[in-house]
Enzyme design. Sequence first.
Site, PDB file in Angstrom:
ATOM      1  N   ARG A  51       0.799  -1.233   0.000  1.00  0.00           N
ATOM      2  CA  ARG A  51       0.000   0.000   0.000  1.00  0.00           C
ATOM      3  C   ARG A  51       0.829   1.278   0.000  1.00  0.00           C
ATOM      4  NH1 ARG A  51      -2.740  -3.808   1.535  1.00  0.00           N
ATOM      5  NH2 ARG A  51      -0.795  -4.330   2.541  1.00  0.00           N
ATOM      6  N   THR A  52       1.770   1.370   0.913  1.00  0.00           N
ATOM      7  CA  THR A  52       2.449   2.656   1.087  1.00  0.00           C
ATOM      8  C   THR A  52       3.243   3.017  -0.169  1.00  0.00           C
ATOM      9  OG1 THR A  52       2.596   2.108   3.418  1.00  0.00           O
ATOM     10  CG2 THR A  52       3.884   3.991   2.674  1.00  0.00           C
ATOM     11  N   LYS A  80      25.393  -3.655  -0.629  1.00  0.00           N
ATOM     12  CA  LYS A  80      26.873  -3.601  -0.698  1.00  0.00           C
ATOM     13  C   LYS A  80      27.443  -2.832   0.476  1.00  0.00           C
ATOM     14  CE  LYS A  80      26.346  -2.943  -5.653  1.00  0.00           C
ATOM     15  NZ  LYS A  80      26.432  -1.835  -6.608  1.00  0.00           N
ATOM     16  N   ARG A 101      11.042   3.917   3.536  1.00  0.00           N
ATOM     17  CA  ARG A 101      10.679   2.932   4.576  1.00  0.00           C
ATOM     18  C   ARG A 101      11.942   2.181   4.942  1.00  0.00           C
ATOM     19  NH1 ARG A 101       5.644  -1.095   4.581  1.00  0.00           N
ATOM     20  NH2 ARG A 101       4.725   0.898   5.161  1.00  0.00           N
ATOM     21  N   HIS A 129       4.673   5.810  11.576  1.00  0.00           N
ATOM     22  CA  HIS A 129       4.199   5.656  10.194  1.00  0.00           C
ATOM     23  C   HIS A 129       3.247   6.828   9.935  1.00  0.00           C
ATOM     24  CE1 HIS A 129       3.068   4.015   6.450  1.00  0.00           C
ATOM     25  NE2 HIS A 129       2.792   2.766   6.780  1.00  0.00           N
TER      26      HIS A 129
HETATM   27  N1   CP Z   1      -0.402  -0.017   5.776  1.00  0.00           N
HETATM   28  C1   CP Z   1       0.823  -0.260   5.261  1.00  0.00           C
HETATM   29  O1   CP Z   1       1.831   0.350   5.626  1.00  0.00           O
HETATM   30  O2   CP Z   1       0.816  -1.247   4.314  1.00  0.00           O
HETATM   31  P1   CP Z   1       2.100  -1.719   3.505  1.00  0.00           P
HETATM   32  O3   CP Z   1       3.034  -2.372   4.490  1.00  0.00           O
HETATM   33  O4   CP Z   1       1.575  -2.683   2.462  1.00  0.00           O
HETATM   34  O5   CP Z   1       2.737  -0.506   2.895  1.00  0.00           O
END
Ligand code: CP
Length: 306
Positions: A51-52, A80, A101, A129
């Site tokens: 999603r993100t 590396k 991320r 998040h």
């Molecule tokens: N909600 C969320 O962060 O989903 P993903 O891990 O799929 O990005």
Amino acid sequence: MKHLISPLDLSVSELKEILDLAGEIINEPKKYANSCNGKKLATLFYEPSTRTRLSFEAAMLNLGGSVLGFSSADSSSAAKGESVADTIRVISSYADICAMRHPKEGAPLVASTYSSIPVINAGDGGHNHPTQTLTDLLTIRTLKGRLNNLTVGFCGDLKFGRTVHSLINAMVRYENINFVLISPDELKIPTYLREEVLDANQIPFKEVKVLEDVMPELDLLYMTRVQKERFFNEEDYIRLKDSFILDSKKMEYAKSDMLVLHPLPRVNEISTEVDDDPRAVYFKQAEYGVYVRMALIMKLLEVKAC
Ligand code: CP
């Protein structure tokens, strides 16, 4: 505001601006189709995501911009031994904005100190998040009609669930918010959240172990997955993974207008039979993630509809 690392980087009024803009984008998406013409978003994902990452990419494409990036540490020079600091110095000359991320808490914050482009934290370890929080707030405000006067239940892995930590931090700033924290002892919220956020702001909350007992009092139920990837041993994960499963029987105890949210991915903590319940809004929630990320990109790049 240059970077978004923590949900608290946004004031309540800045949050409102982003949610308002997301609402305008939902109503009139074509008006924003060229807002980011010529701009590039880099998605630097050192940890899996559906999603993100894809909603960030969809958001930039919807705004007329382009995307580049990597979807795992293994497919980047991190494999590396390259540092986050060196990577972001280089990416700063390839893109106008980036979403990162990382499994290590604080990595996007470190990146932001070396970056000359806005850095958005797309999830750092079990910490924060913030763009999921924006998604959650847009979902709640749109479908519930308010962000105050709410009793919010968080259920599942409240220890490692970064979406829970970020949303609690953001919601304590609205009036008359009560939290009901539903988890096994081993997966309770971290002490810093209890002491520095809930106690410090005198937010009413209780910690319970039985979901059915508290269902009737909830306005929102935020379900979470037990975060397998954050456990140190598999034995503990196996023992705790099925602690809470929301099914149609449990939904009978809930208010007729209670909403069920979940950041997704789900494993088995919400039975698929709940998906058809009109109170289950987690797929709609994922859709809102695109609009709110469009609004965030526009704000950070300081671009308007054109
Ligand atoms: N909600 C969320 O962060 O989903 P993903 O891990 O799929 O990005």
